[in-house]
Scaffold this motif. Structure first.
Motif, PDB file in Angstrom:
ATOM      1  N   ARG A  55       6.794  19.531  66.582  1.00 48.34           N
ATOM      2  CA  ARG A  55       8.078  19.629  65.890  1.00 48.34           C
ATOM      3  C   ARG A  55       8.189  18.446  64.948  1.00 48.34           C
ATOM      4  O   ARG A  55       7.573  17.406  65.143  1.00 48.34           O
ATOM      5  CB  ARG A  55       9.233  19.581  66.896  1.00 48.34           C
ATOM      6  N   LEU A  56       9.009  18.604  63.917  1.00 46.61           N
ATOM      7  CA  LEU A  56       9.186  17.532  62.933  1.00 46.61           C
ATOM      8  C   LEU A  56       9.693  16.240  63.561  1.00 46.61           C
ATOM      9  O   LEU A  56       9.277  15.151  63.151  1.00 46.61           O
ATOM     10  CB  LEU A  56      10.147  17.969  61.828  1.00 46.61           C
ATOM     11  N   ASP A  57      10.561  16.344  64.551  1.00 48.64           N
ATOM     12  CA  ASP A  57      11.115  15.123  65.139  1.00 48.64           C
ATOM     13  C   ASP A  57      10.089  14.341  65.956  1.00 48.64           C
ATOM     14  O   ASP A  57      10.345  13.216  66.368  1.00 48.64           O
ATOM     15  CB  ASP A  57      12.367  15.418  65.967  1.00 48.64           C
ATOM     16  N   GLU A  58       8.901  14.902  66.163  1.00 45.66           N
ATOM     17  CA  GLU A  58       7.830  14.190  66.864  1.00 45.66           C
ATOM     18  C   GLU A  58       6.967  13.370  65.908  1.00 45.66           C
ATOM     19  O   GLU A  58       6.094  12.630  66.344  1.00 45.66           O
ATOM     20  CB  GLU A  58       6.951  15.180  67.633  1.00 45.66           C
ATOM     21  N   LEU A  59       7.198  13.509  64.604  1.00 43.96           N
ATOM     22  CA  LEU A  59       6.449  12.739  63.613  1.00 43.96           C
ATOM     23  C   LEU A  59       7.002  11.325  63.510  1.00 43.96           C
ATOM     24  O   LEU A  59       8.196  11.097  63.722  1.00 43.96           O
ATOM     25  CB  LEU A  59       6.538  13.410  62.237  1.00 43.96           C
ATOM     26  N   ALA A  60       6.135  10.396  63.138  1.00 42.99           N
ATOM     27  CA  ALA A  60       6.565   9.025  62.874  1.00 42.99           C
ATOM     28  C   ALA A  60       7.488   9.040  61.655  1.00 42.99           C
ATOM     29  O   ALA A  60       7.417   9.958  60.823  1.00 42.99           O
ATOM     30  CB  ALA A  60       5.347   8.140  62.608  1.00 42.99           C
ATOM     31  N   PRO A  61       8.358   8.032  61.511  1.00 42.31           N
ATOM     32  CA  PRO A  61       9.289   7.999  60.372  1.00 42.31           C
ATOM     33  C   PRO A  61       8.597   8.114  59.007  1.00 42.31           C
ATOM     34  O   PRO A  61       9.107   8.778  58.116  1.00 42.31           O
ATOM     35  CB  PRO A  61       9.992   6.645  60.522  1.00 42.31           C
ATOM     36  N   GLU A  62       7.441   7.477  58.846  1.00 41.23           N
ATOM     37  CA  GLU A  62       6.718   7.553  57.572  1.00 41.23           C
ATOM     38  C   GLU A  62       6.301   8.995  57.274  1.00 41.23           C
ATOM     39  O   GLU A  62       6.380   9.465  56.149  1.00 41.23           O
ATOM     40  CB  GLU A  62       5.469   6.647  57.580  1.00 41.23           C
ATOM     41  N   ALA A  63       5.844   9.694  58.302  1.00 47.15           N
ATOM     42  CA  ALA A  63       5.431  11.085  58.130  1.00 47.15           C
ATOM     43  C   ALA A  63       6.640  11.969  57.838  1.00 47.15           C
ATOM     44  O   ALA A  63       6.555  12.883  57.007  1.00 47.15           O
ATOM     45  CB  ALA A  63       4.697  11.578  59.374  1.00 47.15           C
ATOM     46  N   GLY A  85     -15.327  19.815  57.141  1.00 51.13           N
ATOM     47  CA  GLY A  85     -14.477  18.694  57.511  1.00 51.13           C
ATOM     48  C   GLY A  85     -13.278  18.581  56.597  1.00 51.13           C
ATOM     49  O   GLY A  85     -12.566  17.597  56.604  1.00 51.13           O
ATOM     50  N   SER A  86     -13.034  19.608  55.797  1.00 47.16           N
ATOM     51  CA  SER A  86     -11.893  19.619  54.892  1.00 47.16           C
ATOM     52  C   SER A  86     -10.601  19.421  55.673  1.00 47.16           C
ATOM     53  O   SER A  86     -10.519  19.728  56.855  1.00 47.16           O
ATOM     54  CB  SER A  86     -11.858  20.961  54.156  1.00 47.16           C
ATOM     55  N   TYR A  87      -9.595  18.928  54.990  1.00 42.92           N
ATOM     56  CA  TYR A  87      -8.313  18.669  55.628  1.00 42.92           C
ATOM     57  C   TYR A  87      -7.349  19.844  55.499  1.00 42.92           C
ATOM     58  O   TYR A  87      -6.182  19.707  55.797  1.00 42.92           O
ATOM     59  CB  TYR A  87      -7.705  17.393  55.043  1.00 42.92           C
ATOM     60  N   THR A  88      -7.856  21.004  55.086  1.00 44.51           N
ATOM     61  CA  THR A  88      -7.010  22.176  54.929  1.00 44.51           C
ATOM     62  C   THR A  88      -6.279  22.503  56.225  1.00 44.51           C
ATOM     63  O   THR A  88      -5.099  22.836  56.218  1.00 44.51           O
ATOM     64  CB  THR A  88      -7.836  23.384  54.451  1.00 44.51           C
ATOM     65  N   GLY A  89      -6.952  22.382  57.358  1.00 42.07           N
ATOM     66  CA  GLY A  89      -6.318  22.660  58.641  1.00 42.07           C
ATOM     67  C   GLY A  89      -5.169  21.713  58.934  1.00 42.07           C
ATOM     68  O   GLY A  89      -4.148  22.111  59.494  1.00 42.07           O
ATOM     69  N   LEU A  90      -5.315  20.439  58.537  1.00 37.53           N
ATOM     70  CA  LEU A  90      -4.225  19.489  58.724  1.00 37.53           C
ATOM     71  C   LEU A  90      -3.036  19.864  57.854  1.00 37.53           C
ATOM     72  O   LEU A  90      -1.894  19.762  58.286  1.00 37.53           O
ATOM     73  CB  LEU A  90      -4.684  18.068  58.402  1.00 37.53           C
ATOM     74  N   PHE A  91      -3.302  20.274  56.618  1.00 41.47           N
ATOM     75  CA  PHE A  91      -2.210  20.729  55.756  1.00 41.47           C
ATOM     76  C   PHE A  91      -1.490  21.900  56.394  1.00 41.47           C
ATOM     77  O   PHE A  91      -0.273  21.969  56.411  1.00 41.47           O
ATOM     78  CB  PHE A  91      -2.732  21.190  54.390  1.00 41.47           C
ATOM     79  N   LYS A  92      -2.263  22.853  56.889  1.00 39.09           N
ATOM     80  CA  LYS A  92      -1.669  24.030  57.522  1.00 39.09           C
ATOM     81  C   LYS A  92      -0.767  23.591  58.666  1.00 39.09           C
ATOM     82  O   LYS A  92       0.335  24.114  58.835  1.00 39.09           O
ATOM     83  CB  LYS A  92      -2.790  24.960  58.007  1.00 39.09           C
ATOM     84  N   HIS A  93      -1.214  22.602  59.427  1.00 36.60           N
ATOM     85  CA  HIS A  93      -0.402  22.099  60.532  1.00 36.60           C
ATOM     86  C   HIS A  93       0.914  21.504  60.019  1.00 36.60           C
ATOM     87  O   HIS A  93       1.974  21.761  60.581  1.00 36.60           O
ATOM     88  CB  HIS A  93      -1.185  21.058  61.333  1.00 36.60           C
ATOM     89  N   VAL A  94       0.843  20.734  58.930  1.00 40.13           N
ATOM     90  CA  VAL A  94       2.057  20.155  58.332  1.00 40.13           C
ATOM     91  C   VAL A  94       3.025  21.267  57.952  1.00 40.13           C
ATOM     92  O   VAL A  94       4.207  21.232  58.298  1.00 40.13           O
ATOM     93  CB  VAL A  94       1.735  19.315  57.076  1.00 40.13           C
ATOM     94  N   PHE A  95       2.532  22.273  57.251  1.00 41.92           N
ATOM     95  CA  PHE A  95       3.409  23.335  56.768  1.00 41.92           C
ATOM     96  C   PHE A  95       3.902  24.228  57.898  1.00 41.92           C
ATOM     97  O   PHE A  95       4.979  24.796  57.812  1.00 41.92           O
ATOM     98  CB  PHE A  95       2.735  24.113  55.646  1.00 41.92           C
ATOM     99  N   ASP A  96       3.120  24.335  58.977  1.00 43.04           N
ATOM    100  CA  ASP A  96       3.585  25.090  60.144  1.00 43.04           C
ATOM    101  C   ASP A  96       4.785  24.419  60.809  1.00 43.04           C
ATOM    102  O   ASP A  96       5.580  25.076  61.473  1.00 43.04           O
ATOM    103  CB  ASP A  96       2.465  25.250  61.175  1.00 43.04           C
ATOM    104  N   LEU A  97       4.913  23.095  60.650  1.00 45.47           N
ATOM    105  CA  LEU A  97       6.044  22.369  61.230  1.00 45.47           C
ATOM    106  C   LEU A  97       7.346  22.610  60.458  1.00 45.47           C
ATOM    107  O   LEU A  97       8.424  22.390  60.979  1.00 45.47           O
ATOM    108  CB  LEU A  97       5.764  20.858  61.260  1.00 45.47           C
TER     109      LEU A  97
END
Length: 185
Positions: A55-63, A85-97
């Motif tokens: 969830r978004l509230d689990e992110l650090a303040p900077e994030a 090793g692309s970061y596409t999966g990390l982006f997907k995780h960000v947008f899923d939040l």
């Protein structure tokens, strides 16, 4: 009328990177053409709190700040390198939040960089998770640049410049469209 905001996010934490240079180039041109303010972030700006967050509230303040900038953007530029090793999966995780409604109707430009011309076929594969996600919200534009399109970290290919110009024109037209719902952060 408030000034429009362009936000870019690069998925390559190797600095200096062609991916970051490509995203910066597109963001700068968009800012000039749309008379907008601009910011670019890297996936590393999310820090260690990104991976375990559900969830978004689990992110650090900077994030959470970076996520806030993404949500507040009028135009979004997302860049990913097209290699293992692309970061596409990390982006997907960000947008899923995010609440999908926070991105609905925004012009989105997906950009990718890779080793050679043959790697342009990898763009669809590497960017598919993001493209599919954004396609439900807006029609994203995808642009690819390979190693030979850059010299000393600067984009030199006229063909890529032309593709960037078309993507920027589409994004600024979508932004200026009457009746476009402007979403608050």
């Amino acid at each position: 009328m408030p000034q429009s905001r362009v936000v870019g996010i690069s998925g390559n934490i190797t600095r200096p990177s062609k991916t970051r240079a490509f995203v910066d180039h597109i963001v700068h041109r968009l800012a000039v053409d749309a008379g907008a303010s601009a910011q670019t972030f890297d996936i590393e700006d999310f820090g260690a709190s990104l991976l375990p967050a559900r969830r978004l509230d689990e992110l650090a303040p900077e994030a959470r700040y970076v996520v806030g900038q993404i949500v507040a953007a009028d135009i979004l530029v997302v860049g990913s390198p097209t290699f293992k090793g692309s970061y596409t999966g990390l982006f997907k995780h960000v947008f899923d939040l995010l609440d999908p409604a926070s991105l609905r109707g925004k012009p989105i430009i997906l950009s990718a960089t890779g080793g050679g011309e043959r790697h342009s076929l990898m763009v669809e594969h590497q960017m598919r998770p993001l493209f599919g996600f954004f396609e439900a919200l807006a029609m994203p534009t995808a642009i690819y640049a390979c190693d030979k399109d850059f010299a000393d970290g600067a984009l030199i290919s006229e063909a890529v410049h032309a593709r960037v110009g078309r993507a920027i024109e589409e994004a600024t037209q979508a932004l200026a469209r009457p009746g476009k719902a402007r979403l608050a952060a």
